[in-house]
Design an enzyme around this catalytic site. Structure first.
Site, mmCIF file in Angstrom:
data_model
loop_
_atom_site.group_PDB
_atom_site.id
_atom_site.type_symbol
_atom_site.label_atom_id
_atom_site.label_comp_id
_atom_site.label_asym_id
_atom_site.label_seq_id
_atom_site.Cartn_x
_atom_site.Cartn_y
_atom_site.Cartn_z
ATOM 1 C CB CYS A 106 -0.770 -0.026 1.335
ATOM 2 S SG CYS A 106 -2.105 -1.434 1.324
ATOM 3 C CG HIS A 164 -1.486 3.636 4.466
ATOM 4 N ND1 HIS A 164 -1.209 2.237 3.785
ATOM 5 C CD2 HIS A 164 -0.988 3.352 5.586
ATOM 6 C CE1 HIS A 164 -0.742 1.645 4.442
ATOM 7 N NE2 HIS A 164 -0.802 2.051 5.722
HETATM 8 CA CA CA Z 1 -3.005 -2.082 -0.871
#
Ligand code: CA
Length: 487
Positions: A106, A164
């Site tokens: 990610c 994130h």
């Molecule tokens: Ca991901």
């Protein structure tokens, strides 16, 4: 002259001049080069006494899915999960069949997209833990971001969805170049309001630094927000850039009956829920595309679509592997193709002829391509690894955008991969390198290292050279939390 008036005319001219299909093996000569076409259109506009044609900078829409399987959308050949809206987007796109992200998981992929640089160059090789007091774990402030550059290019910038890229306030999207933000700041989130879950999955949503309640199924709420952004900025003098980062279909596996019922025939419960989550994602994308149409922005919006990594294989944890990366080897986390070769679309109806594009491209290319599309290539930083794809996909340049692409996970001495042409070398830690010929073996089944030692040597050397421009990770991924025990 108003932007909308300009972009109605430009696409028609460009479409006529840009009928072609780019392929790696066969490349027809373009009738008129993109830049030549721009010049012609500019002259026509000048003669008509109108503002320069390329005051009509395109809007830029980046759509990022999270943990989407390579074969889990219709336009990739998947049959089980209908994705009519993404398929419609694909039909108006160049579908890049060798499209990559710069990491198999990610946060580093997102750091790459938002800087146009291999994230290994600035130590962002892991996921940041959710630690709001930590000033290190996040996209380093030394990096210039995509939205910062788009602002310099005259754009209104917005982000909706998963961030994130650091929990400390200094890493907040509004501090990193986005005029507007709404979403979940951590690495994932519960899909239903009020659900219980771990740390960042239950924090309030955030709008421009303020907590805000989740009001509905999260994928729907992000779709609403993105469509609202697109509608709100339609017809303004300034073009806009929107980074729409869904957390779907990343776990937790949660979906409303509306979509679950559609997949009642799928026996595997995890797969059923996952399919429903992909369907919800598709519908949310469709909502945004519809809003573009309603507001007459479809022609002159440059859209990129990728997943941030391959589908995960959580069979050990969940009891079944609910994503489908067919025909690729491996899954999220791996430097085999299943980790970072992803569904990859580039759409710009005004300028790019739909079709299939085979040469390897990478999400690092979004930033320089967008600046060039805005006719602001001069703002492109010199230290990028991404390249402007427009000359290649519009037929102005032959050859391939990238000679070589690199991946590394786990820091120096971790897992490396490198691709040059059809050759792909994988080196897992200290193990002997493996060599695959992806042109005939997309599934990385036949290790040809022993047959082609000279290619192995070349690619190992290429890794060593590339690694000189990287640093060790500056923060580590969070360790899995203690297992919940019942009292
Ligand atoms: Ca991901």
């Amino acid at each position: 002259m108003h932007r909308s008036e300009v972009h109605i005319l430009v696409p028609q001219a460009s479409r006529l001049l840009n009928r072609r299909k780019a392929t790696w093996s066969h490349r027809s000569k373009p009738i008129v080069h993109l830049l030549t076409m721009r010049l012609i259109v500019s002259l026509v506009f000048a003669l008509l006494g109108l503002a320069p044609a390329f005051a009509a900078k395109p809007n830029v829409l980046l759509i990022v899915a999270d943990d989407l399987g390579y074969n889990d959308v219709g336009f990739q050949g998947g049959k089980e999960i209908p994705t009519p809206n993404l398929d419609e987007l694909a039909a108006q796109s160049l579908r890049c069949t060798n499209g990559y992200v710069s990491h198999p998981f990610c946060s580093p992929t997102r750091a790459g997209i938002l800087t146009g640089r291999y994230q290994h160059r600035f130590g962002h090789e892991n996921n940041p833990a959710w630690l709001p007091e930590d000033t290190i774990a996040g996209l380093p402030l030394t990096e210039t971001t995509f939205p910062q550059l788009m602002k310099q290019a005259g754009y209104t910038t917005g982000a909706v969805g998963k961030w994130h890229l650091g929990a400390h306030p200094q890493f907040h999207p509004n501090r990193r170049g986005f005029d507007e933000y709404f979403g979940a700041l951590g690495g994932g989130h519960q899909y239903f309001p009020g659900d219980k879950g771990g740390v960042e999955y239950t924090i309030p949503l955030n709008r421009n630094g303020q907590d805000e309640a989740q009001t509905k199924y999260l994928t729907e709420q992000f779709g609403d927000e993105a469509a609202a952004f697109v509608g709100r900025h339609a017809g303004e003098e300034k073009p806009w850039m929107l980074y729409l980062a869904f957390n779907a279909p990343h776990t937790p596996l949660q979906a409303p009956p509306k979509w679950l019922d559609q997949f009642a025939h799928i026996a595997d419960k995890n797969r059923q829920i996952y399919a429903a989550m992909v369907a919800a994602l598709d519908e949310a994308v469709g909502q945004v595309l519809k809003k573009l149409e309603e507001t007459k922005q479809s022609e002159n919006t440059l859209i990129f679509f990728v997943s941030d990594n391959g589908g995960p294989n959580l069979a050990a944890k969940s009891g079944s592997n609910f994503t489908d990366n067919t025909p690729l080897r491996g899954a999220k986390g791996a430097v085999y193709e299943g980790g970072m070769r992803v569904p990859f679309l580039v759409s710009w109806p005004a300028m790019i002829q739909p079709g299939v594009y085979e040469p390897p491209v990478i999400a690092l290319d979004f930033l320089p391509t967008s600046l060039a599309a805005a006719n602001e290539a001069g703002l492109t930083p010199k230290n990028l690894d991404g390249v402007n794809l427009l000359p290649f996909v519009c037929g102005e340049r032959t050859g391939t955008p990238h000679d070589t692409l690199f991946w590394r996970s786990g820091g120096p001495g971790g897992n490396n991969a490198v691709r040059r042409g059809h050759w792909k070398l994988v080196r897992l830690g200290q193990a002997e390198p493996e060599l695959y010929e992806l042109g005939t073996d997309i599934g990385e089944t036949k290790n040809l290292a022993a047959d082609r030692p000279e290619i192995v040597q070349d690619l190992v050397s290429a890794i060593a050279e590339w690694e000189k421009g990287t640093i060790a990770p500056i923060f580590q991924s969070p360790k899995p939390g203690p297992k919940k025990t019942k009292n």
